[in-house]
Design a protein around this motif. Sequence first.
Motif, PDB file in Angstrom:
ATOM      1  N   PRO A   1       0.633  -1.189  -0.731  1.00  0.00           N
ATOM      2  CA  PRO A   1       0.417  -0.106   0.174  1.00  0.00           C
ATOM      3  C   PRO A   1       0.452   1.010   0.190  1.00  0.00           C
ATOM      4  O   PRO A   1       0.784   2.202  -0.731  1.00  0.00           O
ATOM      5  CB  PRO A   1      -1.348  -0.064   1.328  1.00  0.00           C
ATOM      6  N   ARG A   2       1.822   1.428  -0.119  1.00  0.00           N
ATOM      7  CA  ARG A   2       2.857   2.379   0.488  1.00  0.00           C
ATOM      8  C   ARG A   2       3.774   2.814  -0.473  1.00  0.00           C
ATOM      9  O   ARG A   2       5.050   3.376  -0.092  1.00  0.00           O
ATOM     10  CB  ARG A   2       3.846   2.690   1.834  1.00  0.00           C
ATOM     11  N   HIS A   3       3.624   1.882  -1.044  1.00  0.00           N
ATOM     12  CA  HIS A   3       4.816   1.704  -2.950  1.00  0.00           C
ATOM     13  C   HIS A   3       3.603   1.807  -3.912  1.00  0.00           C
ATOM     14  O   HIS A   3       2.599   2.037  -4.859  1.00  0.00           O
ATOM     15  CB  HIS A   3       5.184   0.599  -2.882  1.00  0.00           C
ATOM     16  N   THR A   4       4.225   2.842  -4.590  1.00  0.00           N
ATOM     17  CA  THR A   4       3.911   3.064  -6.271  1.00  0.00           C
ATOM     18  C   THR A   4       3.831   2.002  -6.954  1.00  0.00           C
ATOM     19  O   THR A   4       4.734   1.215  -6.797  1.00  0.00           O
ATOM     20  CB  THR A   4       5.012   4.953  -6.402  1.00  0.00           C
ATOM     21  N   VAL A   5       3.242   2.359  -7.970  1.00  0.00           N
ATOM     22  CA  VAL A   5       2.940   1.455  -9.502  1.00  0.00           C
ATOM     23  C   VAL A   5       4.608   0.940  -9.373  1.00  0.00           C
ATOM     24  O   VAL A   5       5.247   0.052  -9.554  1.00  0.00           O
ATOM     25  CB  VAL A   5       2.016   1.579 -10.198  1.00  0.00           C
ATOM     26  N   ASP A   6       5.348   2.511 -10.155  1.00  0.00           N
ATOM     27  CA  ASP A   6       6.578   2.016 -10.492  1.00  0.00           C
ATOM     28  C   ASP A   6       7.681   1.079  -9.420  1.00  0.00           C
ATOM     29  O   ASP A   6       8.383  -0.256  -9.927  1.00  0.00           O
ATOM     30  CB  ASP A   6       7.445   3.842 -10.239  1.00  0.00           C
ATOM     31  N   GLN A   7       7.760   1.601  -8.262  1.00  0.00           N
ATOM     32  CA  GLN A   7       8.506   0.395  -6.894  1.00  0.00           C
ATOM     33  C   GLN A   7       8.109  -1.083  -6.843  1.00  0.00           C
ATOM     34  O   GLN A   7       8.759  -1.974  -6.847  1.00  0.00           O
ATOM     35  CB  GLN A   7       7.931   1.427  -5.589  1.00  0.00           C
TER      36      GLN A   7
ATOM     37  N   ARG B   1      14.725  -0.455 -16.545  1.00  0.00           N
ATOM     38  CA  ARG B   1      13.525  -0.739 -16.041  1.00  0.00           C
ATOM     39  C   ARG B   1      12.936   0.288 -16.227  1.00  0.00           C
ATOM     40  O   ARG B   1      11.400   0.212 -16.064  1.00  0.00           O
ATOM     41  CB  ARG B   1      14.406  -0.572 -14.506  1.00  0.00           C
ATOM     42  N   LYS B   2      12.880   1.231 -16.476  1.00  0.00           N
ATOM     43  CA  LYS B   2      11.853   3.072 -17.011  1.00  0.00           C
ATOM     44  C   LYS B   2      11.693   1.658 -18.057  1.00  0.00           C
ATOM     45  O   LYS B   2      10.231   1.437 -18.204  1.00  0.00           O
ATOM     46  CB  LYS B   2      12.158   3.645 -17.141  1.00  0.00           C
ATOM     47  N   ASP B   3      11.923   1.514 -19.490  1.00  0.00           N
ATOM     48  CA  ASP B   3      11.229   0.445 -20.493  1.00  0.00           C
ATOM     49  C   ASP B   3      10.408  -0.135 -20.169  1.00  0.00           C
ATOM     50  O   ASP B   3       9.432  -0.607 -20.754  1.00  0.00           O
ATOM     51  CB  ASP B   3      12.922   0.466 -21.586  1.00  0.00           C
ATOM     52  N   ARG B   4      10.898  -1.100 -19.521  1.00  0.00           N
ATOM     53  CA  ARG B   4      10.476  -2.614 -19.355  1.00  0.00           C
ATOM     54  C   ARG B   4       9.347  -2.228 -17.950  1.00  0.00           C
ATOM     55  O   ARG B   4       8.056  -2.687 -18.542  1.00  0.00           O
ATOM     56  CB  ARG B   4      11.658  -3.443 -18.593  1.00  0.00           C
ATOM     57  N   ILE B   5       8.624  -1.402 -17.050  1.00  0.00           N
ATOM     58  CA  ILE B   5       7.612  -1.294 -17.057  1.00  0.00           C
ATOM     59  C   ILE B   5       6.989  -0.380 -17.034  1.00  0.00           C
ATOM     60  O   ILE B   5       5.663  -0.556 -17.246  1.00  0.00           O
ATOM     61  CB  ILE B   5       7.978   0.574 -15.658  1.00  0.00           C
TER      62      ILE B   5
ATOM     63  N   LEU C   1      -2.784  -0.592 -19.124  1.00  0.00           N
ATOM     64  CA  LEU C   1      -2.560   0.497 -18.580  1.00  0.00           C
ATOM     65  C   LEU C   1      -1.090   1.853 -18.847  1.00  0.00           C
ATOM     66  O   LEU C   1      -0.630   1.593 -19.883  1.00  0.00           O
ATOM     67  CB  LEU C   1      -1.814   0.728 -16.836  1.00  0.00           C
ATOM     68  N   GLY C   2      -1.672   3.250 -19.032  1.00  0.00           N
ATOM     69  CA  GLY C   2      -0.565   3.038 -19.851  1.00  0.00           C
ATOM     70  C   GLY C   2       1.000   4.378 -18.728  1.00  0.00           C
ATOM     71  O   GLY C   2       0.851   3.668 -17.409  1.00  0.00           O
ATOM     72  N   ALA C   3       1.600   4.955 -19.331  1.00  0.00           N
ATOM     73  CA  ALA C   3       3.327   5.516 -18.144  1.00  0.00           C
ATOM     74  C   ALA C   3       2.389   6.360 -17.280  1.00  0.00           C
ATOM     75  O   ALA C   3       2.870   6.264 -15.983  1.00  0.00           O
ATOM     76  CB  ALA C   3       3.691   5.469 -19.513  1.00  0.00           C
ATOM     77  N   SER C   4       1.402   7.115 -17.689  1.00  0.00           N
ATOM     78  CA  SER C   4       1.105   7.850 -15.855  1.00  0.00           C
ATOM     79  C   SER C   4       0.299   6.817 -15.114  1.00  0.00           C
ATOM     80  O   SER C   4       0.436   8.078 -14.030  1.00  0.00           O
ATOM     81  CB  SER C   4      -0.211   8.363 -17.164  1.00  0.00           C
ATOM     82  N   PHE C   5       0.305   5.565 -14.903  1.00  0.00           N
ATOM     83  CA  PHE C   5       0.191   5.373 -14.237  1.00  0.00           C
ATOM     84  C   PHE C   5       1.154   4.691 -12.815  1.00  0.00           C
ATOM     85  O   PHE C   5       1.044   4.201 -12.125  1.00  0.00           O
ATOM     86  CB  PHE C   5      -0.811   4.127 -14.334  1.00  0.00           C
ATOM     87  N   ARG C   6       2.427   5.050 -13.441  1.00  0.00           N
ATOM     88  CA  ARG C   6       3.878   4.723 -12.517  1.00  0.00           C
ATOM     89  C   ARG C   6       3.783   5.168 -11.240  1.00  0.00           C
ATOM     90  O   ARG C   6       4.142   4.091 -10.611  1.00  0.00           O
ATOM     91  CB  ARG C   6       5.204   5.129 -13.423  1.00  0.00           C
TER      92      ARG C   6
END
Length: 251
Positions: A94-100, A114-118, A127-132
């Motif tokens: 619950p305390r981590h972002t989608v990116d984490q 990692r960014k490209d893979r995510i 889902l779009g990159a805005s969800f990161r």
Amino acid sequence: MIEIENLRVVYGAGALRTVAVDGVSFGVAEGQSFGLVGESGSGKSTVLRAITGLAPVSGGTIRVAGREVPKRRDKVFYSQVQMVFQDPYGSLHPRHTVDQILSEPLAIHRLRDRKDRIVEALRQVGLGASFRFRYPHQLSGGQRQRIAIARAIILEPRVLLLDEPTSALDASVQAEILNLLERLRAERGLTYILVSHDLAVVAHLCERLLVMWRGGAVEETSAEALRSGEVTSDYTRTLIRATQGFTRAGA
């Protein structure tokens, strides 16, 4: 792709000893979707947990891609096999972002870009990159389950273990997630083991299935036989009748 021989899972000892899975065997070909069905407490979810090392294996053999799975699961195993849990509310930190959340398996396996893979994993689950940089509480139930699926596929595994992946979702969202899983399997050649109490879900997503009762295997059959009712076990026929007799309140 997956071979299970005489799997046995036992919890506790003495008066508290419980045999959760007893002598279950089945095989799943590469690219196939295989279902485990049965009433609550039949041991179907325990089979998935035993494969991943989350439940103690008391006997039997588990093989993935011809390799016997070691008692202590290693990175090779987890790069090939990933699991999607039932509850999209409880399976994400619950305390981590989608990116984490999506970065963690990449960091464990020391993967670069990692960014490209995510971003690519998010795209593949719709889902779009805005969800990161959103947190789980900012997402709907269906979006959370999409993130859980993205986390499972980001290592590009060959096998997904699906433990009731739609049961905690609204009926309208369930179909979207099932269609997503079907598309990912076709595009990636994934092998699935799906646990569900919903025979309609299993018949839709799986070619073959194993019916379980009290930790044991009752019969292995096809989705076509399930739909037509041409099964051999009285217990399976009872399951089919119970499903047909169920209607949602107000339906």
